[in-house]
Design a protein around this motif. Structure first.
Motif, PDB file in Angstrom:
ATOM      1  N   ASP A 175       1.060  11.233 -16.355  1.00 35.76           N
ATOM      2  CA  ASP A 175       2.442  11.297 -16.427  1.00 35.76           C
ATOM      3  C   ASP A 175       3.064  10.959 -15.304  1.00 35.76           C
ATOM      4  OD1 ASP A 175       5.265  12.081 -16.956  1.00 35.76           O
ATOM      5  OD2 ASP A 175       4.644  13.994 -17.457  1.00 35.76           O
ATOM      6  N   LEU A 176       3.889   9.825 -14.900  1.00 35.28           N
ATOM      7  CA  LEU A 176       4.243   9.359 -13.684  1.00 35.28           C
ATOM      8  C   LEU A 176       6.016   9.751 -13.813  1.00 35.28           C
ATOM      9  CD1 LEU A 176       1.578   8.090 -13.214  1.00 35.28           C
ATOM     10  CD2 LEU A 176       2.698   6.147 -12.225  1.00 35.28           C
ATOM     11  N   SER A 177       6.499  10.297 -14.731  1.00 38.95           N
ATOM     12  CA  SER A 177       7.884  10.785 -14.575  1.00 38.95           C
ATOM     13  C   SER A 177       8.341  11.547 -13.446  1.00 38.95           C
ATOM     14  CB  SER A 177       7.958  11.217 -15.999  1.00 38.95           C
ATOM     15  OG  SER A 177       7.517  12.695 -16.257  1.00 38.95           O
ATOM     16  N   LYS A 178       7.403  12.386 -12.892  1.00 39.51           N
ATOM     17  CA  LYS A 178       7.829  13.230 -11.880  1.00 39.51           C
ATOM     18  C   LYS A 178       6.847  13.004 -10.617  1.00 39.51           C
ATOM     19  CE  LYS A 178       9.511  17.279 -14.340  1.00 39.51           C
ATOM     20  NZ  LYS A 178       9.352  18.702 -14.556  1.00 39.51           N
ATOM     21  N   ALA A 179       6.098  11.728 -10.585  1.00 40.58           N
ATOM     22  CA  ALA A 179       5.265  11.320  -9.421  1.00 40.58           C
ATOM     23  C   ALA A 179       6.223  11.022  -8.187  1.00 40.58           C
ATOM     24  CB  ALA A 179       4.589  10.085  -9.798  1.00 40.58           C
ATOM     25  N   SER A 180       5.349  11.330  -7.051  1.00 38.74           N
ATOM     26  CA  SER A 180       6.320  10.865  -5.632  1.00 38.74           C
ATOM     27  C   SER A 180       5.320   9.793  -5.145  1.00 38.74           C
ATOM     28  CB  SER A 180       6.284  12.128  -4.847  1.00 38.74           C
ATOM     29  OG  SER A 180       6.790  13.167  -5.305  1.00 38.74           O
ATOM     30  N   VAL A 181       5.972   8.938  -4.466  1.00 35.86           N
ATOM     31  CA  VAL A 181       5.330   7.708  -3.654  1.00 35.86           C
ATOM     32  C   VAL A 181       5.677   7.767  -2.296  1.00 35.86           C
ATOM     33  CG1 VAL A 181       4.947   5.196  -3.610  1.00 35.86           C
ATOM     34  CG2 VAL A 181       5.285   6.292  -5.719  1.00 35.86           C
ATOM     35  N   PHE A 182       4.583   7.693  -1.255  1.00 36.71           N
ATOM     36  CA  PHE A 182       4.872   8.048   0.086  1.00 36.71           C
ATOM     37  C   PHE A 182       4.421   6.820   1.021  1.00 36.71           C
ATOM     38  CE2 PHE A 182       4.010  12.140  -2.015  1.00 36.71           C
ATOM     39  CZ  PHE A 182       5.167  12.517  -1.714  1.00 36.71           C
ATOM     40  N   GLU A 183       5.003   6.683   1.781  1.00 39.58           N
ATOM     41  CA  GLU A 183       4.687   5.580   3.005  1.00 39.58           C
ATOM     42  C   GLU A 183       3.470   6.183   3.689  1.00 39.58           C
ATOM     43  OE1 GLU A 183       4.386   2.074   4.521  1.00 39.58           O
ATOM     44  OE2 GLU A 183       6.324   2.376   3.797  1.00 39.58           O
ATOM     45  N   PRO A 184       2.353   5.055   3.364  1.00 38.32           N
ATOM     46  CA  PRO A 184       0.911   5.643   3.958  1.00 38.32           C
ATOM     47  C   PRO A 184       1.107   6.114   5.788  1.00 38.32           C
ATOM     48  CG  PRO A 184       0.592   4.072   2.910  1.00 38.32           C
ATOM     49  CD  PRO A 184       1.900   4.035   2.933  1.00 38.32           C
ATOM     50  N   GLU A 185       1.641   5.099   6.389  1.00 41.30           N
ATOM     51  CA  GLU A 185       1.625   5.102   7.753  1.00 41.30           C
ATOM     52  C   GLU A 185       2.547   6.356   8.260  1.00 41.30           C
ATOM     53  OE1 GLU A 185       2.512   2.478   6.273  1.00 41.30           O
ATOM     54  OE2 GLU A 185       0.527   1.469   6.892  1.00 41.30           O
ATOM     55  N   THR A 186       3.905   6.601   8.008  1.00 42.99           N
ATOM     56  CA  THR A 186       4.670   7.666   8.217  1.00 42.99           C
ATOM     57  C   THR A 186       4.735   8.878   7.455  1.00 42.99           C
ATOM     58  OG1 THR A 186       6.387   6.847   6.638  1.00 42.99           O
ATOM     59  CG2 THR A 186       6.488   5.869   9.043  1.00 42.99           C
ATOM     60  N   GLY A 187       4.118   8.825   6.261  1.00 48.86           N
ATOM     61  CA  GLY A 187       4.022   9.968   5.112  1.00 48.86           C
ATOM     62  C   GLY A 187       5.296  10.325   4.636  1.00 48.86           C
ATOM     63  N   SER A 197       0.655  -1.166   0.088  1.00 48.83           N
ATOM     64  CA  SER A 197       0.125   0.050  -0.021  1.00 48.83           C
ATOM     65  C   SER A 197       0.879   1.271  -0.188  1.00 48.83           C
ATOM     66  CB  SER A 197      -0.753   0.059   1.236  1.00 48.83           C
ATOM     67  OG  SER A 197      -1.696  -1.028   1.081  1.00 48.83           O
ATOM     68  N   VAL A 198       0.409   2.214  -0.741  1.00 44.64           N
ATOM     69  CA  VAL A 198       1.442   3.561  -0.956  1.00 44.64           C
ATOM     70  C   VAL A 198       0.705   4.614  -1.146  1.00 44.64           C
ATOM     71  CG1 VAL A 198       3.397   2.122  -1.959  1.00 44.64           C
ATOM     72  CG2 VAL A 198       1.519   3.050  -3.603  1.00 44.64           C
ATOM     73  N   ILE A 199       1.020   5.768  -1.138  1.00 40.29           N
ATOM     74  CA  ILE A 199       0.334   7.167  -1.731  1.00 40.29           C
ATOM     75  C   ILE A 199       0.831   7.571  -2.671  1.00 40.29           C
ATOM     76  CG2 ILE A 199      -0.393   9.338  -0.813  1.00 40.29           C
ATOM     77  CD1 ILE A 199      -1.884   7.131   0.615  1.00 40.29           C
ATOM     78  N   LEU A 200       0.327   7.658  -3.787  1.00 42.68           N
ATOM     79  CA  LEU A 200       0.700   8.301  -4.995  1.00 42.68           C
ATOM     80  C   LEU A 200       0.332   9.771  -5.004  1.00 42.68           C
ATOM     81  CD1 LEU A 200       1.943   7.830  -7.937  1.00 42.68           C
ATOM     82  CD2 LEU A 200      -0.463   7.610  -8.637  1.00 42.68           C
ATOM     83  N   GLY A 201       1.569  10.422  -5.225  1.00 45.12           N
ATOM     84  CA  GLY A 201       1.530  11.942  -5.372  1.00 45.12           C
ATOM     85  C   GLY A 201       1.729  12.415  -6.801  1.00 45.12           C
ATOM     86  N   LEU A 202       0.775  12.944  -7.249  1.00 46.15           N
ATOM     87  CA  LEU A 202       0.623  13.368  -8.701  1.00 46.15           C
ATOM     88  C   LEU A 202       0.145  14.794  -8.644  1.00 46.15           C
ATOM     89  CD1 LEU A 202      -0.925  10.686 -10.519  1.00 46.15           C
ATOM     90  CD2 LEU A 202       1.347  11.627 -11.013  1.00 46.15           C
ATOM     91  N   ARG A 203       1.062  16.013  -9.012  1.00 46.70           N
ATOM     92  CA  ARG A 203       0.599  17.280  -9.261  1.00 46.70           C
ATOM     93  C   ARG A 203      -0.439  17.371 -10.280  1.00 46.70           C
ATOM     94  NH1 ARG A 203       2.234  20.101  -5.264  1.00 46.70           N
ATOM     95  NH2 ARG A 203       4.681  19.663  -4.676  1.00 46.70           N
ATOM     96  N   PRO A 204      -1.402  18.344 -10.374  1.00 47.60           N
ATOM     97  CA  PRO A 204      -2.319  18.494 -11.174  1.00 47.60           C
ATOM     98  C   PRO A 204      -1.894  18.425 -12.545  1.00 47.60           C
ATOM     99  CG  PRO A 204      -2.847  20.012  -9.441  1.00 47.60           C
ATOM    100  CD  PRO A 204      -1.504  19.272  -9.141  1.00 47.60           C
TER     101      PRO A 204
END
Length: 383
Positions: A367-379, A297-304
């Motif tokens: 476009d996932l070339s500049k995407a960020s991925v975060f740990e859900p629990e710690t952020g 499980s992850v949090i996918l970060g995508l700018r608009p």
């Protein structure tokens, strides 16, 4: 946060640093306001301290100015420790949120008053006044009183009073927060121009992340008295150290979408669930920390701007998905579209002439070339 970034934040004082803050703590009674602050900047840097109200940024600025004493740690300006040094002896100039002008004095006398108190010769006072007034384009206002000036003009006078001191370090405490939106933009440009013209070393406090991104050569993002990330505007925007920084910096802010990541041979897939529609499965081209086998499980970060029209020529076919359009917000140069992914409102940034209708389904390119991925629990950022 990367090891390189941590190392930079903890950099000790060197000859090239104009300001170095080392292991700084500040408490009011039992309440700890600042916690182990480490920051260093070089001459000519424009450092912006940014964060929500109550994060400790103004307290940190006051510690640099000597208006507050630190509980632990050290502050060095120009290589000299400020421990026990009064504000007037720190070789700094401060521009306040409230302008703090003398109402009975003319603009010219407001600017030269500090020099007069310090015993600067009248000829030198006049030379510096003429120089600064021309630089700030207020030479036609020198005989007026503050009550006869607009908010932007008063702020220029406050800046002029600081500039004539020619200090090692300028400190700005939310100087534009009392101005209307249009004037804020104009004054922001003026401050940027001044920095480029003078090469001055500046520490600037704001809660406005747009100001931070446009003015800074280096940004420190704070929360609850702790530095969350320090870096260039590009690093802060494109490589946020955690979900707080990702959400706080950017307008609109980064979309933080619950997802799952899975290794499939040499490839990594990121899946986003949707109510009443099939999952979106996207290719991800980087290693995700902690992902060995199976799903994570992850949090996918995508700018608009990384969710765009499907006609975008840079996006491969496998990165396109149909989504239901909930809201359309025309914004002149762009059109913002809100959809729902994994139970979250997600904002896409489309071309101004995009033909999108609320309530219908449209194709979006991811476009996932500049995407960020975060740990859900710690952020924390993990890719």
């Amino acid at each position: 946060m990367s090891n390189a970034m941590k190392k930079e934040m903890a950099t000790p004082q060197t000859a090239k640093n104009i300001l170095a803050i080392e292991n700084l703590d500040k408490s009011f009674g039992s309440v700890k306001i600042l916690k182990d602050i480490n920051v260093a900047i070089e001459p000519g840097d424009f450092l912006v301290l940014v964060g929500p109200s109550g994060c400790g940024k103004s307290t940190l600025l006051n510690c640099i100015a000597g208006l507050e004493s630190s509980t632990n740690g050290d502050i060095r300006i120009g290589g000299r420790s400020m421990t026990g040094v009064s504000p007037k002896d720190r070789d700094i100039a401060m521009v306040f949120q409230s302008y703090a002008l003398y109402p009975t004095m003319t603009v010219g006398k407001n600017i030269t008053f500090g020099m007069k108190v310090r015993g600067v010769a009248e000829q030198e006072q006049q030379r510096k006044l003429d120089e600064v007034a021309k630089l700030l384009q207020i030479d036609h206002l020198l005989n007026r009183k503050p009550s006869q000036l607009s908010g932007g003009q008063r702020q220029r006078v406050a800046m002029g009073r600081a500039l004539v001191r020619d200090p090692q370090l300028f400190l700005f405490d939310e100087p534009l927060s009392n101005l209307d939106a249009k004037l804020r933009v104009e004054m922001r440009t003026e401050i940027k121009r001044l920095h480029q013209t003078l090469g001055a070393s500046i520490v600037y406090v704001t809660h406005d992340q747009i100001e931070a991104m446009t003015l800074a050569t280096k940004i420190v993002v704070m929360k609850d008295g702790v530095i969350q990330q320090a870096g260039t505007p590009n690093e802060i925007y494109n490589q946020p150290a955690n979900m707080f920084v990702a959400d706080f910096m950017g307008s609109p802010s980064m979309n933080l979408i619950p997802a799952s990541a899975e290794k499939q041979g040499d490839a990594t897939k990121i899946s986003i669930t949707r109510p009443d529609m099939e999952d979106i499965v996207l290719d991800f081209d980087r290693e995700i920390e902690g992902l060995k086998s199976g799903k994570k499980s992850v949090i996918l970060g995508l700018r608009p701007e990384n969710i765009t029209d499907s006609t975008n020529q840079h996006i491969t076919k496998g990165q396109i998905a149909d989504c239901r359009v909930d809201v359309v917000e025309p914004a002149g140069s762009d059109t913002f579209v809100v959809t729902n992914l994994a139970g979250k409102q997600v904002t896409a940034r489309l071309n101004a002439d995009a033909t999108i209708i609320a309530g219908e389904t449209a194709s979006f390119a991811f476009d996932l070339s500049k995407a960020s991925v975060f740990e859900p629990e710690t952020g924390a950022r993990i890719a």
